[in-house]
Design a protein around this motif. Structure first.
Motif, PDB file in Angstrom:
ATOM      1  N   ILE A  85      39.519  39.678  36.528  1.00 19.42           N
ATOM      2  CA  ILE A  85      41.098  39.706  36.610  1.00 19.42           C
ATOM      3  C   ILE A  85      41.539  38.543  35.823  1.00 19.42           C
TER       4      ILE A  85
ATOM      5  N   ASN B   3      44.709  41.157  43.785  1.00 14.70           N
ATOM      6  CA  ASN B   3      43.230  41.304  44.227  1.00 14.70           C
ATOM      7  C   ASN B   3      42.780  42.464  45.004  1.00 14.70           C
TER       8      ASN B   3
ATOM      9  N   TRP C 287      42.772  45.665  42.926  1.00 22.68           N
ATOM     10  CA  TRP C 287      42.151  45.499  41.476  1.00 22.68           C
ATOM     11  C   TRP C 287      41.104  46.500  41.407  1.00 22.68           C
TER      12      TRP C 287
ATOM     13  N   GLY D  49      37.487  36.453  38.454  1.00 22.28           N
ATOM     14  CA  GLY D  49      38.499  35.934  37.969  1.00 22.28           C
ATOM     15  C   GLY D  49      38.780  34.549  37.742  1.00 22.28           C
TER      16      GLY D  49
END
Length: 578
Positions: free
Chosen positions: A223, A233, A236, A251
């Motif tokens: 991410i 999140n 995703w 991420g």
């Protein structure tokens, strides 16, 4: 209800074979194509504005809005469209009109690229779930078209004049696909709502995160730095969210999760072999020396497989010192080292063959050299490095080389051959002494075996030169002073070998064995040096130059009011993404 099936012929002009989906066709343009001179950092930033033009942004905005309008209810989502009135052009204006945020324009392009990839992933999944991308309620009337009368449309490619059966998700077991499509649609919303590109600052730390590039779906990627973690999140990666493992997403902001697992907090400590890229984030806007030092420290600390190049866009000589200029040609230096190793490996095989020729004294020599097993891989990696260090150390101390021609041949090529006397043992001797005392023992090979001794000596001198000098010190003229007499010796050997009674020697020293002169390798070496000199000259003459070396992270630095700011991070191919 009863049906009577009748085959009818109608003119194709009465049918419209095109299926209007209401979605715009979108493709993102490539950066700086067609190629233009980029002379300032402002030119670089304008390049990102040009490929995120208003038409593309309008089409993208419309497509995202229509995704929700067309599919939300069918996927069990609210009818009210959270993307209603979306205008990505207004997003761009926040960067293009703000002097503080303008250097983050590249992240806006990345954001649009993310949306494009996420849109394609959603479109693919919705087609899988629904069977038809955009089904119409009148798609299957009482009349079904079967295709052109003179064509067989039962097999092969889809025919626009034929109605095909599209199964319901309930009947074809696509319940999970519907759930995934719903999450992917919600992710498009979360990406828009969670984009925080205009809030980025230079105060955040620099982080390196394993990532995927290429054909992998965006769900598998880390991410990016410019999204709000809490917003994005859970939407995703569907498979992780479906199993309750969204905390394992990687991420920039993943480590800040309260329940972040250790491999997420410190991903570089764990296996990274399956990844093909890295995200390097948090450096934009920082003093380039600070950013460069930080990234190199992390690269070395975690033993990461990439190189870093620093470039400026205004005044290279004023901003970059000699160390950074050297860094700029690091890709060429790396290519040079690989090329030298390849040439030496090729010469090693030649030395192994000729140096292992045996004298004819009381026993018949073994000329079946193809059966000899040389462990070249080990010695090319171990002994080559050791000899190179010794040669460079002697040059640095301005003293005669401690590595002799005999050392070069025996240590590099003949460590694992049979014991016994061989031609390489005579390399250290004077040729005239060899002719008087030892020539007779080798004249069964060719009538002038002293040529073979000279051949080995000249070959060893070439190897020593290649090991002694890096790309910046490599001199084509000096190298040719060694190679030219060697090539003449090869010509003499070919002439002598043509009269030899030994077919193997005759075949080895022949015009067809182009490896003896390694001309192609030399041409590549000279081309590399030419490119090196060209770059050095350009960077001394021009205020700006763009380098797009494959698999290398490229920075361009902007200098304003005596303050050095990192203003641009452009990625070439595959390895590193910022």
């Amino acid at each position: 209800m009863e049906f009577v099936l009748r085959a009818l012929l109608i003119h194709k002009k009465l049918l419209d074979p095109t299926k209007k989906t209401g979605f715009n066709s979108i493709l993102l343009k490539r950066y700086n194509v067609p190629v233009k001179d980029l002379k300032t950092s402002e030119d670089i930033l304008k390049g990102f504005l040009n490929i995120t033009d208003d038409v593309t942004l309008t089409h993208m905005s419309e497509n995202l809005v229509r995704c929700w309008d067309n599919y939300a209810i069918g996927l069990g989502l609210p009818e009210e469209n959270p993307l209603k009135g979306l205008n990505l052009i207004s997003f761009k204006k926040k960067f293009s009109t703000s002097s503080n945020q303008r250097i983050y324009l590249q992240y806006f392009y990345d954001f649009i690229d993310d949306l494009f990839k996420a849109y394609l992933e959603f479109r693919s999944k919705i087609r899988e779930a629904y069977g038809e991308c955009c089904p119409e309620e009148m798609e299957f009337p009482l009349h079904l078209t079967l295709g052109m009368a003179h064509e067989d449309t039962r097999l092969g490619k889809n025919n626009s004049y034929r109605n095909y059966f599209e199964p319901s998700p309930i009947l074809n077991g696509q319940t999970k696909s519907v759930e995934e499509a719903a999450i992917l649609l919600e992710r498009l919303v979360a990406m828009v709502q969670g984009f925080m590109g205009e809030k980025l600052t230079a105060t955040e730390s620099i982080q390196i995160t394993p990532n995927y590039l290429g054909s992998e779906p965006i769900s598998l990627r880390s991410i990016p730095y410019y999204y709000d973690w809490k917003t994005i999140n859970s939407k995703w990666y569907f498979k992780r969210s479906y199993n309750g493992n969204e905390r394992y997403n990687l991420g920039y902001r993943a480590a800040k999760q309260v329940d972040a697992p250790e491999p997420v907090k410190n991903p570089l400590l764990y296996d990274i072999e399956r990844y093909n890229a890295f995200r390097i984030e948090g450096h934009i806007g920082k003093n380039y020396r600070t950013a460069l030092t930080d990234i190199i420290q992390q690269k070395n600390k975690f033993n990461l497989p990439f190189e870093v190049l620093a470039l400026n866009a205004i005044d290279l000589s004023a901003i970059l010192n000699g160390k950074e200029i050297k860094c700029h040609i690091e890709d060429l230096s790396s290519d040079y080292r690989v090329m030298i190793t390849g040439i030496v490996c090729q010469l090693q095989q030649i030395m192994a063959y000729v140096g292992n020729l045996r004298p004819k004294r009381t026993t018949t020599p073994n000329l079946n050299l193809a059966a000899v097993n040389f462990t070249r891989d080990f010695y090319i990696s171990k002994n080559l490095v050791d000899m190179q260090k010794a040669i460079k150390s002697d040059l640095l101390k301005n003293q005669p080389l401690s590595i002799s021609n005999e050392d070069i041949i025996k240590n590099l090529a003949l460590r694992d051959v049979e014991e016994g006397e061989k031609l390489a043992d005579f390399v250290a001797k004077d040729v005239s002494n060899f002719i008087v005392n030892d020539k007779a023992f080798f004249d069964y090979i060719i009538k002038q075996p002293d040529l073979l001794l000279i051949f080995l000596q000249q070959l060893a001198e070439i190897v020593k030169y290649l090991l002694a000098y890096d790309l910046d010190k490599f001199d084509e003229e000096a190298y040719n002073k060694l190679w030219t007499p060697y090539s003449k010796t090869v010509a003499s050997l070919i002439k002598e070998a043509s009269n030899s009674e030994n077919e193997e020697i005759k075949s080895y020293f022949s015009e067809t064995n182009t490896g003896l002169l390694f001309k192609c390798a030399n041409e590549k070496l000279f081309a590399l040096k030419e490119e090196y000199l060209k770059r050095i000259e350009e960077y001394h003459l021009l205020p700006f130059s763009v380098s797009t070396s494959k698999n290398i992270l490229v920075w361009n630095i902007k200098r304003e009011f005596q303050k050095e700011e990192l203003s641009f991070c452009y990625i070439t191919e595959l390895l590193i993404w910022c």
